[in-house]
Design an enzyme around this catalytic site. Structure first.
Site: not given
Ligand code: ACM
Ligand code: ZN
Length: 542
Positions: A207, A279, A343
């Protein structure tokens, strides 16, 4: 009524009440098994484990399992019970037997205990492992302890159990990027999962705030990407203050192999998550050429959603992921690889000549379709190696990869859409499955990301969405609790946030809907607390 009649009547009532009470079986709560088994019949008497007890297994393949049991008994009682091959009708035996019984499926088991013997039967070693977890729970809580208790009688109440799980996917997730968690703790996490018969560990390994898995071909991922120079103090949404303390850590490939073997012995499959295309900051800080702008980038010291993501126009990005995933597949034998997909802002792609060129040559109408292209290309690669992908529900946007399984987190809609189009789905809706939310009054609880998920609420969760046509419900493989660690700074905090909520979820996923009962669960949970105390779990008492 005359006083004498009243007195006789009252005495009669009292006697019949006492007689009745004696005949009443113990309620299931008194046995404290979580998840609640499918069928349970209580009886009188108990089996006592002593130096005379023999551990019998139907064949040698069960040796590791029976040794597991013998080891635990030895640890807490000092008794040396040696596993033996072969069966016996004699008393004072605990037997593990593989049978053929279509009712039990791949994971179910039968368990019976009387004063004379204990018998566990299942179609698979996995089923016998779950029978053994039930056996542990029927023993005094000290069976989970770390030292010898001389004063305890190691007895099991007489009972007959038939047990099969409701869902095949019973998952728990752990983010080790926002805060690194040591290997020994990850092992304990697996122990806690397996004692409640959960079977999938989703390990979120990469991440913005850290890359946590050694990749031999790209050493900078851990040299650079596993370390951040500091961490935001307080809530990232409100704070601009940093602690000035470097934070880092990663797992070597040897350690990963050790974890995979540890989990396998506990019938837990690990699904590694290698996040893309968003991410990405820890990876980009290590290899800036993989971003649209070329950087510079920094391993992120705060939490949120960031605009710098992997460039979808460069071939190098795909070469990178094919190389990384080749090493990942060599470490994790499970069928699924989680590719993230959540995201991912599109602002860089909108301005990147390479991304735009890719869209043009591939005939992609927008950046959503470019993300879909990215995921589908990775899926094709993984499918060609015999693996399958799971992605967060954003992978539905711009067109779902043909064989993908969807993890529905922004509500139930993603799971419903996936199931209706013939794809499998795993339910992790934020409202019910995010264990990073508050579980009590924020005024007295440690800082969290926000929101509220009480124990009672997670216990009320139904994984099959109400508005999903029953024809598709078979595509809902199960559900998973997610443990994002932005505000869980160490293992103790993870335990506090995960337990008991993950335990309630374990019951939802294993037990039949008819057997779900909050009062019964809450009563059994008090016994579970004793077990966790023996294991030094820092759970939240509810
Ligand atoms: C998430 O909670 N961004 C998958
Ligand atoms: Zn680009």
């Amino acid at each position: 009524m005359k006083p004498l009649h009243f007195l006789i009547g009252a005495i009669f009532c009292l006697f019949s009440l006492i007689a009745c009470q004696k005949d009443l079986p113990n309620p299931p709560e008194s046995y404290g098994i979580i998840p609640q088994p499918l069928k349970m019949e209580m009886a009188d008497g108990k089996f006592i484990i002593s130096s005379k007890t023999r551990l019998l297994m139907a064949d040698d393949s069960l040796t590791p399992l029976v040794e597991f049991f013998a080891g635990r008994i030895n640890q807490v009682s000092g008794l040396h019970l040696i596993p033996e091959t072969g069966l016996s009708k004699r008393s004072q035996t605990i037997s593990w037997v593989i049978v053929s019984d279509s009712l039990l499926g791949n994971e179910g088991y039968r368990f019976s205990a009387s004063s004379k013997k204990i018998l566990m039967e299942a179609n698979t070693t996995r089923g016998l492992f779950y029978a053994m977890q039930t056996l542990f729970q029927l023993l005094p809580a000290e069976i989970y302890g770390g030292s010898i208790s001389d004063t305890i009688q190691w007895s099991v109440p007489a009972v007959t159990i038939t047990d099969v799980p409701r869902f095949g996917y019973r998952g728990l997730h752990l983010d080790v990027c926002r805060h690194f968690m040591p290997l020994d703790f990850v092992k304990k996490y697996i122990d806690l999962m397996s004692m409640q018969k959960m079977n999938v560990f989703h390990w979120h390994l990469t991440d913005d705030q850290g890359w946590r898995i050694e990749i031999k071909k790209y050493p900078r991922l851990t040299e650079v990407g596993s370390q951040r120079k500091e961490t935001v103090v307080g809530h990232a949404g409100r704070s601009k203050e940093y602690d000035g303390i470097p934070h880092g850590g990663f797992y070597t490939q040897e350690e990963i192999k050790e974890m995979v073997a540890y989990a396998k012995a506990r019938f837990v499959t690990i699904i590694p998550e290698i996040e893309m295309p968003g991410h990405a900051l820890a990876a980009l800080a290590s290899y800036p050429e993989l971003g649209c702008t070329g950087g510079p980038y920094e391993v992120c010291p705060t939490f949120g959603i960031f605009e710098d993501v992997f460039c979808a126009g460069k071939e190098e990005t795909f070469t990178f992921f094919e190389d990384v995933l080749t090493e990942v597949m060599a470490l994790f034998p499970g069928e699924y690889i989680h590719i993230g997909g959540d995201e991912c802002p599109k602002v860089r792609w909108e301005r990147c000549p390479r991304c735009q060129a890719r869209m043009k040559t591939m005939g992609l109408k927008d950046e959503m379709e470019l993300q879909s292209y990215f995921v589908q290309r990775i899926e094709k690669f993984l499918n060609s190696k015999g693996r399958r992908i799971i992605g967060w529900d954003e992978i539905l946007e711009g067109g779902l990869a043909p064989n993908a399984t969807v993890m529905s987190w922004r509500g139930e809609e993603g799971g419903i859409a996936a199931a209706q189009s013939g794809h499998d789905a795993i339910m992790t809706p934020g409202e019910y499955c995010y264990l990073d939310k508050y579980q009590g009054d924020p005024a007295t609880e440690p800082l969290t990301i926000g929101g509220m998920l009480s124990l009672e609420k997670i216990y009320s969760y139904e994984p099959i969405p109400k508005n999903l046509d029953s024809a598709y419900s078979g595509h809902i493989l199960g559900a998973q609790g997610n443990v994002w660690t932005e505000y869980m700074i160490n293992p103790e905090r993870v335990e506090y946030m995960a337990y008991p909520r993950a335990n309630a979820l374990a019951e939802i996923l294993w037990s039949s809907t008819e057997n779900r009962n909050w009062d019964s669960y809450h009563s059994r949970l008090q016994k579970q607390f004793n077990r966790w105390e023996q294991m030094n779990v820092h759970f939240a008492r509810k």
